[in-house]
Design a protein around this motif. Structure first.
Motif, mmCIF file in Angstrom:
data_model
loop_
_atom_site.group_PDB
_atom_site.id
_atom_site.type_symbol
_atom_site.label_atom_id
_atom_site.label_comp_id
_atom_site.label_asym_id
_atom_site.label_seq_id
_atom_site.Cartn_x
_atom_site.Cartn_y
_atom_site.Cartn_z
ATOM 1 N N LYS A 143 8.800 -1.640 2.638
ATOM 2 C CA LYS A 143 8.117 -0.999 3.735
ATOM 3 C C LYS A 143 6.805 -1.724 4.015
ATOM 4 O O LYS A 143 6.315 -2.392 3.100
ATOM 5 N N TYR A 174 9.940 5.425 -4.054
ATOM 6 C CA TYR A 174 10.072 6.803 -4.523
ATOM 7 C C TYR A 174 11.486 7.090 -5.026
ATOM 8 O O TYR A 174 11.675 7.901 -5.914
ATOM 9 N N LYS A 177 11.921 6.528 -8.715
ATOM 10 C CA LYS A 177 11.199 7.339 -9.708
ATOM 11 C C LYS A 177 12.200 8.175 -10.500
ATOM 12 O O LYS A 177 13.151 8.721 -9.944
ATOM 13 N N TYR A 221 -4.813 -2.121 7.076
ATOM 14 C CA TYR A 221 -3.409 -1.705 7.232
ATOM 15 C C TYR A 221 -3.331 -0.200 7.492
ATOM 16 O O TYR A 221 -2.698 0.271 8.433
ATOM 17 N N ASP A 230 2.715 6.022 6.658
ATOM 18 C CA ASP A 230 2.606 5.428 5.326
ATOM 19 C C ASP A 230 3.405 6.208 4.276
ATOM 20 O O ASP A 230 3.962 5.618 3.361
ATOM 21 N N MET A 231 3.450 7.510 4.406
ATOM 22 C CA MET A 231 4.065 8.329 3.353
ATOM 23 C C MET A 231 5.203 9.232 3.829
ATOM 24 O O MET A 231 6.202 9.390 3.143
ATOM 25 N N LYS A 326 -4.770 11.411 0.782
ATOM 26 C CA LYS A 326 -5.579 10.564 -0.092
ATOM 27 C C LYS A 326 -6.821 11.341 -0.505
ATOM 28 O O LYS A 326 -7.268 12.242 0.212
ATOM 29 N N ARG A 331 -4.067 13.611 -8.797
ATOM 30 C CA ARG A 331 -2.853 12.851 -8.487
ATOM 31 C C ARG A 331 -1.685 13.685 -8.979
ATOM 32 O O ARG A 331 -1.485 13.851 -10.181
HETATM 33 C C1 BG6 Z 1 2.846 3.447 -0.960
HETATM 34 C C2 BG6 Z 1 1.783 3.768 0.070
HETATM 35 O O1 BG6 Z 1 4.084 3.279 -0.335
HETATM 36 O O2 BG6 Z 1 2.908 4.501 -1.902
HETATM 37 C C3 BG6 Z 1 0.451 4.015 -0.593
HETATM 38 O O3 BG6 Z 1 1.684 2.688 0.991
HETATM 39 C C4 BG6 Z 1 0.574 5.044 -1.678
HETATM 40 O O4 BG6 Z 1 -0.510 4.418 0.367
HETATM 41 C C5 BG6 Z 1 1.720 4.722 -2.619
HETATM 42 O O5 BG6 Z 1 -0.641 5.095 -2.377
HETATM 43 C C6 BG6 Z 1 1.953 5.857 -3.594
HETATM 44 O O6 BG6 Z 1 2.870 5.475 -4.579
HETATM 45 P P1 BG6 Z 1 2.849 6.135 -6.009
HETATM 46 O O7 BG6 Z 1 4.049 5.554 -6.697
HETATM 47 O O8 BG6 Z 1 1.560 5.760 -6.658
HETATM 48 O O9 BG6 Z 1 2.953 7.611 -5.797
#
Ligand code: BG6
Length: 478
Positions: A143, A174, A177, A221, A230-231, A326, A331
């Motif tokens: 992506k 994802y 995972k 970006y 992005d997500m 963000k 997290r």
């Molecule tokens: C990416 C995004 O695809 O995934 C980022 O471009 C994001 O903005 C990241 O931070 C998150 O991935 P993970 O694996 O850390 O949850």
């Protein structure tokens, strides 16, 4: 289980992704014995490096991003012997002859396009004119796969001019995972859940992907994308698909992807009252979004929450609440399936609303738990409390949990094995854009201004209201 011998060419082999994820991941696979001795990884990029220079660069990258394994110096030296480098000009002739000498035709061939999408066409074409790629080669793309339906279609067409769909591996990390795959195992490997997995028993579903990082460093970006592109268009929609899809007839790539595609196509348009966009303010840990993005007039969202509906028999009437942002308080990524109330309690004096909630934690602390109601232990009579039936992978599986492989390394090994199940098909990506495009166009046309939220919070107040209005509340982000 070792894979077949391969030659993997990484275009963009000196780039950020290659150094942070791809090569440290391959090193771990190498250490685990999965990478056959004769296999080669060929970095290809513009820099005028030689193989020794490249090996040094990757040794540094592994030391920085490779985790504990990078202490294995002997292992690292053997791994580096499998690396080669070719300086290449994607838009010219430079380096292609050399690359053709390196890449063998009698082993699995994979080409990782870790470069700007504007170069995909050039790379694909030169791989063919220089007779490097063949009908069995695989290509891996990252992506962003387009920024709207039109550009995604154009990219698909560019790739399709040179490669068959079964050769194209579109990565959404994802899907690599551990817990995400476990979602399918839990749904389709147990008798317990599937009978309840519908609008008779499920009240609603929440998908949260909260991050603590800001966009500093990649503002250029990000400011053109925002959280939606992005997500949501990729990662969150993939999670939604796996939660909502019908059981595929078999665990096979097209069977799974057909079912995911049906979910995306059944997503209803969202009224703008059910979308909340936000931008983080300055906080103790750093500047606000507009400073990070270096755009004082930016209207790009660093947070988004929305209420979606899937128009099919299984899910009619069940809201799916999605949110991602963000610089949030933790997290933490979770999918929560919130089941309906019992409707009637036989326990006297029990006014509390007890609900079963299945929580699927992507990170940190990967695992699942199921909230169940039990009697509070002790002589206090029949008092009910909610407790989690906990399945934290690290605890439940002990040593085996160590094999929780990073998403990238798992996906790269799937490419070598020729298994496309965890990769997005072209039509899926297009359908996802077809759903998100009008939403983005909608807020652009309205000049929608994102709401402010404090860095380190759970997002803007309006996002709370999105659920409050429906008599529900978000799960805590912790
Ligand atoms: C990416 C995004 O695809 O995934 C980022 O471009 C994001 O903005 C990241 O931070 C998150 O991935 P993970 O694996 O850390 O949850």
């Amino acid at each position: 289980i070792p894979v077949d011998e391969f030659d993997l060419v990484i275009f963009g082999g000196t780039g950020d992704l290659a150094r942070r994820k791809i090569l440290p991941g391959l090193f771990r696979r190498f250490l685990s014995g999965q990478m056959p001795a004769g296999s080669r990884i060929i970095g290809a990029a513009r820099s005028e490096l030689d193989t020794t220079g490249y090996r040094d660069m990757i040794a540094e990258a592994v030391a920085e991003f490779g985790g504990e394994e990078s202490n294995n110096k002997k292992g690292l030296q053997s791994f580096l012997q499998q690396l080669e480098y070719v300086a290449i000009d994607a838009k010219g002739e430079g380096g292609w002859y050399d690359l053709a000498q390196f890449v063998r035709q009698d082993v699995v061939q994979a080409f990782y396009f870790s470069v700007a999408p504007s170069l995909f066409g050039d790379l694909a074409e030169r791989l063919h004119t220089n007779k490097i790629a063949n009908k069995k080669s695989r290509i891996v793309v990252e992506k962003p796969f387009g920024r709207d339906l039109e550009s995604a279609r154009a990219l698909n067409e560019t790739l399709a001019a040179h490669f068959h769909e079964r050769q194209i591996y579109r990565i959404d990390h994802y899907l690599g995972k551990e817990t995400v795959q476990n979602l399918m195992a839990v749904r389709f490997g147990n008798v317990l859940f599937e009978p309840l997995w519908n609008n008779h028993y499920v009240d609603h579903i929440q998908i949260t992907v909260a991050e603590t990082v800001g966009v500093g460093g990649r503002g250029a970006y990000y400011d053109k994308s925002g959280a939606m592109r992005d997500m949501v268009q990729n990662h969150l929609m993939q999670l939604l698909c796996l939660i909502a899809m019908e059981p595929p007839s078999q665990f096979e790539s097209d069977a799974v992807r057909d079912e995911k595609l049906k979910v995306i196509r059944a997503l209803q348009p969202i009224d703008h009252h059910h979308i909340v966009r936000g931008q983080y303010d300055e906080g103790p840990d750093g500047p606000g979004y507009r400073d990070d993005a270096e755009n004082p007039r930016s209207f790009t969202e660093s947070f988004i929450a929305m209420r979606c509906h899937i128009a099919n028999w299984r899910w009619a009437g069940v809201p799916f609440y999605l949110r991602t942002g963000k610089r949030m308080k933790a997290r933490s990524s979770e999918i929560a399936v919130v089941f309906k109330d019992l409707g009637h309690t036989i326990f006297e004096g029990d006014e509390a609303r007890h609900r079963n909630i299945l929580s699927i934690r992507l990170q940190p602390n990967e695992g699942m738990d199921l909230q169940v109601t039990i009697k509070e232990p002790g002589p206090g009579g029949m008092r009910l409390i909610d407790v989690p039936l906990d399945m934290t992978f690290a605890e439940a599986l002990g040593d085996d949990a160590e094999d929780v492989t990073d998403a990238y390394e798992r996906l790269i090994m799937d490419v070598i094995r020729g298994n496309q199940t965890l990769f997005m098909r072209g039509d899926e990506v297009e359908a996802a854009w077809a759903w998100t495009d009008p939403l983005i166009e909608g807020w652009e046309a309205r000049n929608d201004v994102p709401k402010h939220y404090d860095a380190g919070s759970a997002g803007p107040e309006d996002a709370m209201m999105l659920l409050h209005r429906d008599g529900r509340r978000w799960r805590d982000i912790k």
